[in-house]
Design an enzyme around this catalytic site. Structure first.
Site, PDB file in Angstrom:
ATOM      1  N   ARG A 100     -23.095  62.546  26.996  1.00 57.13           N
ATOM      2  CA  ARG A 100     -23.903  61.507  26.361  1.00 57.13           C
ATOM      3  C   ARG A 100     -23.621  60.141  26.954  1.00 57.13           C
ATOM      4  O   ARG A 100     -24.549  59.351  27.184  1.00 57.13           O
ATOM      5  CB  ARG A 100     -23.611  61.481  24.856  1.00 57.13           C
ATOM      6  CG  ARG A 100     -24.467  60.516  24.057  1.00 57.13           C
ATOM      7  CD  ARG A 100     -25.907  60.976  23.977  1.00 57.13           C
ATOM      8  NE  ARG A 100     -26.750  60.417  25.016  1.00 57.13           N
ATOM      9  CZ  ARG A 100     -27.860  60.983  25.443  1.00 57.13           C
ATOM     10  NH1 ARG A 100     -28.266  62.148  24.974  1.00 57.13           N
ATOM     11  NH2 ARG A 100     -28.588  60.416  26.376  1.00 57.13           N
ATOM     12  N   LYS A 135     -31.374  36.893  28.447  1.00 56.22           N
ATOM     13  CA  LYS A 135     -31.679  37.686  27.256  1.00 56.22           C
ATOM     14  C   LYS A 135     -31.233  39.130  27.492  1.00 56.22           C
ATOM     15  O   LYS A 135     -32.049  40.037  27.666  1.00 56.22           O
ATOM     16  CB  LYS A 135     -33.161  37.600  26.929  1.00 56.22           C
ATOM     17  CG  LYS A 135     -33.607  36.177  26.584  1.00 56.22           C
ATOM     18  CD  LYS A 135     -35.103  36.081  26.374  1.00 56.22           C
ATOM     19  CE  LYS A 135     -35.531  34.647  26.079  1.00 56.22           C
ATOM     20  NZ  LYS A 135     -36.986  34.507  25.916  1.00 56.22           N
ATOM     21  N   LYS A 167     -32.916  21.959  29.078  1.00 60.16           N
ATOM     22  CA  LYS A 167     -33.980  22.494  28.246  1.00 60.16           C
ATOM     23  C   LYS A 167     -34.491  21.463  27.251  1.00 60.16           C
ATOM     24  O   LYS A 167     -33.986  20.336  27.191  1.00 60.16           O
ATOM     25  CB  LYS A 167     -33.486  23.758  27.532  1.00 60.16           C
ATOM     26  CG  LYS A 167     -33.132  24.887  28.503  1.00 60.16           C
ATOM     27  CD  LYS A 167     -32.630  26.112  27.799  1.00 60.16           C
ATOM     28  CE  LYS A 167     -33.710  26.803  26.991  1.00 60.16           C
ATOM     29  NZ  LYS A 167     -34.763  27.406  27.855  1.00 60.16           N
ATOM     30  N   GLU A 201     -36.646  22.084  32.234  1.00 57.35           N
ATOM     31  CA  GLU A 201     -37.743  22.706  31.493  1.00 57.35           C
ATOM     32  C   GLU A 201     -38.778  21.645  31.133  1.00 57.35           C
ATOM     33  O   GLU A 201     -38.434  20.605  30.556  1.00 57.35           O
ATOM     34  CB  GLU A 201     -37.212  23.371  30.228  1.00 57.35           C
ATOM     35  CG  GLU A 201     -38.305  24.010  29.366  1.00 57.35           C
ATOM     36  CD  GLU A 201     -37.731  24.635  28.110  1.00 57.35           C
ATOM     37  OE1 GLU A 201     -37.119  25.705  28.213  1.00 57.35           O
ATOM     38  OE2 GLU A 201     -37.896  24.037  27.030  1.00 57.35           O
ATOM     39  N   ASP A 222     -42.910  25.791  30.983  1.00 55.59           N
ATOM     40  CA  ASP A 222     -42.694  26.603  29.790  1.00 55.59           C
ATOM     41  C   ASP A 222     -43.968  26.836  28.999  1.00 55.59           C
ATOM     42  O   ASP A 222     -44.602  25.885  28.524  1.00 55.59           O
ATOM     43  CB  ASP A 222     -41.648  25.934  28.892  1.00 55.59           C
ATOM     44  CG  ASP A 222     -41.236  26.799  27.736  1.00 55.59           C
ATOM     45  OD1 ASP A 222     -40.975  27.998  27.960  1.00 55.59           O
ATOM     46  OD2 ASP A 222     -41.162  26.291  26.601  1.00 55.59           O
TER      47      ASP A 222
END
Length: 285
Positions: A100, A135, A167, A201, A222
């Site tokens: 597994r 992320k 940002k 950004e 963005d």
């Protein structure tokens, strides 16, 4: 593609085996004689781009040094449905206990590599390059970014330490700075970390112009529409690289690339990739 060290692979696999096996694989210990031996094949159940095979080899090896693994493919290879990627032979208990964990690594990383390859193909023929983001699954960043590179996309910054990314919240905290928050932030970044690239950004064309004037290396556009992206690329005029970000998917990424942006960051490569379908088939089963 980038590579992962043997030490990193060993540490990750050892921790995962401890999590899964704990005090012992009670089912296998109860039912399988210690002397039993077996052989098995790891098989793709669907077409995929392979990643993480060394993790599977390490899993079998750490459970028993008496296992012998033979790779039938390499990370980055496109595998047809039904294709064998690994053969393993050794104590049956070891193969069952490691199964597994071995599959979890290869399934997860191959899923990311496969999705990354889809995005890379979607923008082929344009100058745009697909990037990943931060992320990622906690503790798995190096692994998942490795899988992205196996699929033919590229890695963005590894963390908060290797590139400056100013940002919207940074700019909000500098809202009263002269001559404007963007210029003030870029100047301070250059002074503090002159060797690092600086990205800004931008939420609108005014900020795009300010970032280009301030000498940013990269301007992150963005959540802009296709017309806004086109206008932003024209406004920058090659003074900085442009990166489109926000809301990217396989149905719109080609149109985004055709606006002329240099980079497209896609969080979905790591946060939304499904695991690829592979199985471990024991011979004689």
């Amino acid at each position: 593609m980038q590579s992962l060290s043997t030490d990193i692979i060993r540490q990750q696999v050892a921790a995962t085996l401890r999590e899964d096996i704990g005090a012992g694989d009670v089912t296998t210990l109860a039912t399988i004689p210690e002397s039993a031996r077996a052989s098995a094949r790891m098989v793709a159940r669907e077409e995929l781009v392979l990643a993480g095979l060394d993790f599977a080899v390490m899993a079998f090896t750490l459970v028993s040094s008496d296992t012998v693994s033979t790779k039938e493919a390499a990370d980055g290879d496109r595998i047809a449905s039904g294709g064998t990627v690994l053969r393993v032979e050794g104590p049956a208990r070891a193969l069952l206990s490691a199964e597994r964990v071995a599959l979890n690594f290869v399934q997860r990383l191959s899923g990311i590599a496969t999705l990354s390859a889809e995005y890379a193909r979607a923008v082929a023929g344009t100058k745009a390059r697909i990037l990943d983001t931060r992320k990622t699954t906690p503790g798995w960043r190096l692994l998942e970014k490795y899988a992205v590179s196996c699929g033919g996309a590229q890695n963005h910054r590894s963390g908060l330490y290797d590139m400056i990314l100013i940002k919207d919240n940074h700019l909000a905290a500098l809202r009263d700075e002269w001559p404007n928050p963007v210029a003030a932030a870029v100047l301070r970044a250059r002074r503090a970390y002159p060797a690092l690239k600086v990205e800004v950004e931008a939420d609108n064309l005014e900020q795009v112009g300010q970032a280009a004037e301030a000498g940013a290396d990269i301007i992150l556009l963005d959540n802009m529409s296709i017309p806004q992206l086109t206008a932003a690329v024209e406004l920058v005029g090659g003074r900085a690289m442009t990166e489109a970000s926000g809301g990217m998917n396989l149905s719109n990424v080609r149109k985004v690339a055709e606006t002329g942006v240099d980079l497209i960051s896609v969080g979905a490569l790591t946060h939304s990739a499904r695991s690829a379908d592979l199985g471990l088939d024991f011979e004689g089963s």
